[in-house]
Scaffold this active site. Structure first.
Site: not given
Ligand code: Q9C
Ligand code: ZN
Length: 346
Positions: A285, A198, A196, A160
């Protein structure tokens, strides 16, 4: 497959991130890396080796110098201002002018940190730079030491992080730094496959106008999923990079049947591109019990993913990204890398 790891990642352990309606415990915890290390070595992967120091030059090939200096100085400036806890933005510089830089620490925090999920705490800079070195050491094993694959157990993750910003648990884009370093070493074409959950917005942005890095990402639809602003299927790159960016946004609830079809499509495109090196942004994830994600992959699926990636028969650098169901994260990474290793042809 060699694993690159150093417990210096523990220096980065922000207590909180900004959740909806309140601060919540930071999901991206040190025990994530500990569990991945434990389960991968128990599965017979390894040996484990420490990262070497490649300095800051490979980082500055990808990241803006002003941003990098901010990352180095932010926590000290924040503490000097008298604040408790990690640096977290309370505003957004979404209309920022890159020529204008705030001078106050709060201004800088709102300029360079794009969301509430990338707190800068004591040790964040050191751990982020170490994670970049973990990525670079894995690359070095492949380029200079005869390895055909390696696992860089990076923490914090990186995909990110953009040229001049951090966000979503990421500070330096480890995969992008390795990809650029591989080109600088003399390789001609790199593919980055981001699995991933995301969208890898940072990696996409860094290589947006480039045809020497082909970026492909399978992820939750940005209409309903972080990072919410990129990851749509019509984002295909620009200029020379047109056609060298492929996004596979998928709805909440997606299981391995549909996810696996997208993987096969992505692997077919990578085979057609013919890269000299494959970099996998390896997040797990996508697991059905991940606490912040909505795909439904199961632990045995990861072994199949590893097998299918191995069938490409490319030099492959795995870079750790996300995955938060801590009990299973180690198993899922171990399954994927075991599937890859068992199927790899060399
Ligand atoms: N309630 C990676 O997997 N939002 N980043 C989290 C939690 C941010 C994910 C919300 C997610 C970032 C590297
Ligand atoms: Zn992620």
């Amino acid at each position: 497959m060699k694993i690159i790891y150093d417990d210096g990642h523990r220096r980065h352990a922000p207590p909180v991130e900004l959740g909806p309606g309140s601060f919540i415990a930071h999901f991206e915890t040190p025990d994530r890396a500990d569990l991945v290390l434990k389960m991968t070595t128990e599965a017979g992967l390894g040996p484990v080796m420490k990262p070497e120091d490649f300095g800051i030059d490979p980082v500055l090939r990808v990241h803006d110098k002003g941003y990098f200096r901010f990352l180095e100085d932010a926590y000290r400036l924040w503490k000097d201002e008298g604040y408790e806890g990690p640096a977290i933005p309370f505003g957004s510089a979404f209309k920022r002018n890159p020529e204008r830089h705030p001078t106050s620490i709060n201004g800088l925090v709102c300029h360079y940190i794009i969301d509430g999920a990338a707190p800068i705490d004591d040790g964040t800079y050191e751990a982020a730079l170490q994670a970049a070195n973990v990525a670079m050491t894995g690359l070095d094993l492949i380029l200079n030491k005869g390895e055909s694959s390696a696992f860089s157990l990076c923490r914090p993750p990186g995909h990110h992080a953009g040229p001049d910003y951090c966000g979503g648990y990421c500070y330096l884009n480890n995969a992008a730094i390795a990809a650029q370093a591989a080109l600088d070493h003399g390789l001609g074409k790199i593919a980055v496959l981001d699995i991933d959950y995301h969208h890898g917005n940072g990696t996409q942005e860094i290589f947006w106008e480039r045809d020497d890095v082909f970026f492909l990402s399978i992820h939750g639809e940005p209409g309903v999923e972080y990072p919410y602003f990129t990851g749509y299927a019509d984002e295909t790159g620009e200029g020379k990079g047109e056609g060298f960016n492929v996004n596979y946004p998928l709805p909440h609830g997606t299981g391995f049947d549909v996810w696996g079809e997208k993987l096969d499509d992505a692997l077919g495109k990578i085979a057609g591109y013919g890269p000299d090196l494959l970099i996998v942004s390896l997040g797990v994830d996508t697991f059905k019990e991940d606490p912040i994600s909505e795909f439904k992959l199961d632990s045995p699926d990861y072994r199949i993913i590893g097998q299918r990636i191995a069938a490409l028969n490319k030099k492959t650098l795995f870079i750790m990204e996300g995955g938060y169901a801590v009990d299973a994260i180690g198993t899922n990474v171990a399954n994927l890398l075991s599937g890859f290793s068992e199927s790899a042809q060399n």
